[in-house]
Design a protein around this motif. Sequence first.
Motif, short mmCIF file in Angstrom:
data_model
loop_
_atom_site.label_atom_id
_atom_site.label_comp_id
_atom_site.label_asym_id
_atom_site.label_seq_id
_atom_site.Cartn_x
_atom_site.Cartn_y
_atom_site.Cartn_z
N GLU A 32 0.86 -1.18 0.00
CA GLU A 32 0.00 0.00 0.00
C GLU A 32 0.90 1.23 0.00
OE1 GLU A 32 -3.91 1.73 2.30
OE2 GLU A 32 -3.20 -0.31 2.74
N ILE A 33 0.72 2.08 -1.00
CA ILE A 33 1.55 3.28 -1.09
C ILE A 33 0.64 4.48 -0.85
CG2 ILE A 33 3.05 4.68 -2.58
CD1 ILE A 33 3.75 2.10 -4.10
N THR A 34 0.92 5.21 0.23
CA THR A 34 0.07 6.36 0.57
C THR A 34 0.94 7.62 0.57
OG1 THR A 34 -1.03 4.83 2.08
CG2 THR A 34 -1.72 7.13 2.17
N THR A 35 0.54 8.62 -0.23
CA THR A 35 1.32 9.86 -0.24
C THR A 35 0.64 10.89 0.67
OG1 THR A 35 0.11 10.53 -2.21
CG2 THR A 35 2.27 9.58 -2.56
N HIS A 36 1.47 11.74 1.26
CA HIS A 36 0.98 12.77 2.17
C HIS A 36 1.62 14.10 1.79
CE1 HIS A 36 -0.37 9.40 4.69
NE2 HIS A 36 0.80 8.87 4.42
N ASP A 37 0.79 15.09 1.48
CA ASP A 37 1.29 16.40 1.08
C ASP A 37 1.77 17.17 2.31
OD1 ASP A 37 1.77 18.92 0.10
OD2 ASP A 37 0.02 18.92 -1.21
N LEU A 38 3.07 17.43 2.35
CA LEU A 38 3.65 18.11 3.51
C LEU A 38 2.98 19.46 3.78
CD1 LEU A 38 5.89 17.98 5.68
CD2 LEU A 38 7.46 18.98 4.03
N ARG A 39 2.43 20.07 2.72
CA ARG A 39 1.79 21.39 2.90
C ARG A 39 0.61 21.35 3.86
NH1 ARG A 39 4.30 24.30 -1.18
NH2 ARG A 39 4.84 22.96 -2.94
N ARG A 40 0.04 20.17 4.05
CA ARG A 40 -1.06 20.01 5.03
C ARG A 40 -0.63 20.46 6.42
NH1 ARG A 40 -2.89 14.00 5.50
NH2 ARG A 40 -3.49 14.55 7.62
N TRP A 41 0.67 20.34 6.69
CA TRP A 41 1.18 20.67 8.03
C TRP A 41 1.91 22.02 8.04
CZ3 TRP A 41 0.91 15.70 6.13
CH2 TRP A 41 0.21 14.77 6.92
N SER A 42 1.68 22.85 6.99
CA SER A 42 2.43 24.10 6.87
C SER A 42 2.12 25.07 8.02
CB SER A 42 2.13 24.78 5.54
OG SER A 42 0.78 25.23 5.55
N GLY A 43 0.88 25.02 8.52
CA GLY A 43 0.50 25.94 9.59
C GLY A 43 0.20 27.34 9.08
N ASN A 44 0.18 27.54 7.75
CA ASN A 44 -0.21 28.85 7.22
C ASN A 44 -1.16 28.69 6.04
OD1 ASN A 44 1.49 28.58 4.76
ND2 ASN A 44 3.17 28.72 6.24
N ARG A 45 -1.77 29.79 5.66
CA ARG A 45 -2.81 29.73 4.62
C ARG A 45 -2.26 29.42 3.24
NH1 ARG A 45 -5.96 34.94 4.19
NH2 ARG A 45 -4.44 35.84 5.61
N TRP A 46 -0.99 29.67 3.05
CA TRP A 46 -0.40 29.52 1.72
C TRP A 46 0.23 28.14 1.50
CZ3 TRP A 46 0.72 33.14 5.42
CH2 TRP A 46 0.07 34.36 5.27
N GLY A 47 0.24 27.38 2.56
CA GLY A 47 0.85 26.05 2.44
C GLY A 47 2.37 26.12 2.31
#
Length: 254
Positions: A32-47
Amino acid sequence: MQIDIVTLFPGLFETFSATGVLGRAVDKGLLEITTHDLRRWSGNRWGQVDDEPYGGGAGMVIRVAPTVEAVEDLLEERSIPPRVVMMTPRGRLLDQQLAQELANEPGLMILCGRYEGFDERVVELLHPDEISIGDYVLGGGEVAAMVVVEAVSRLLPGVVGDPESVEADSFTGGLLDYPCFTRPERYEGRQVPGVLLSGHHGKIRRWRLQQSVELTVTRRPDLVKKNWVRYPGEVRSLVRRYAPELARSCENDE
Ligand code: ADE
């Protein structure tokens, strides 16, 4: 095996993980290969996840907080803790042995860097295994992560149809692969080696082993050095025949 990939470019992995041997392994539930966009954890509106390096200089650095929080959140979601791996040119060089080690893990979480890499505190806090795929610098860790995923997945039981083909592959036995031929028997005057048409399995096996040894001693003597201790007697004798000096130097090192 569950593989989590933390990246700024999850889209890169879509076709990759749906195609060929990997795609079938995913369909069969072996992988199972699951990708996670690091921008989800950016903590700001612009990612935005990067910032300028302290001390100045070119390029941007991926911030510590988004990365550590991403990994901590994702680890919480996994009942069996995966091995955390970071792709970086300063890491341990990937070889077949490392691929096998990673294949023995219950899961992997691969961090892909971009720009100048991660804030060093990511390494200090998460202690990932830092892995490089070679002595060159890529634009980011994504392609390197794909190399790891491909090398590791084909070692998982059931992923490659014929396990013998994995076993016989280059590097598994510490030798390069022998040359292969298929139809037609003759092309532009070039003939398939007669022994391969003989139907004599013993002779074919011996010819292939000789070819493997000849190729390895001429192209990759470093592999012979590295793998000498695990070569069976038959391979050692062939090395002595084709490269006596190399064999002597391996024997001296033993
Ligand atoms: N990121 C950039 N270059 C790399 C390399 N050679 N190996 C792994 N990750 C990288």
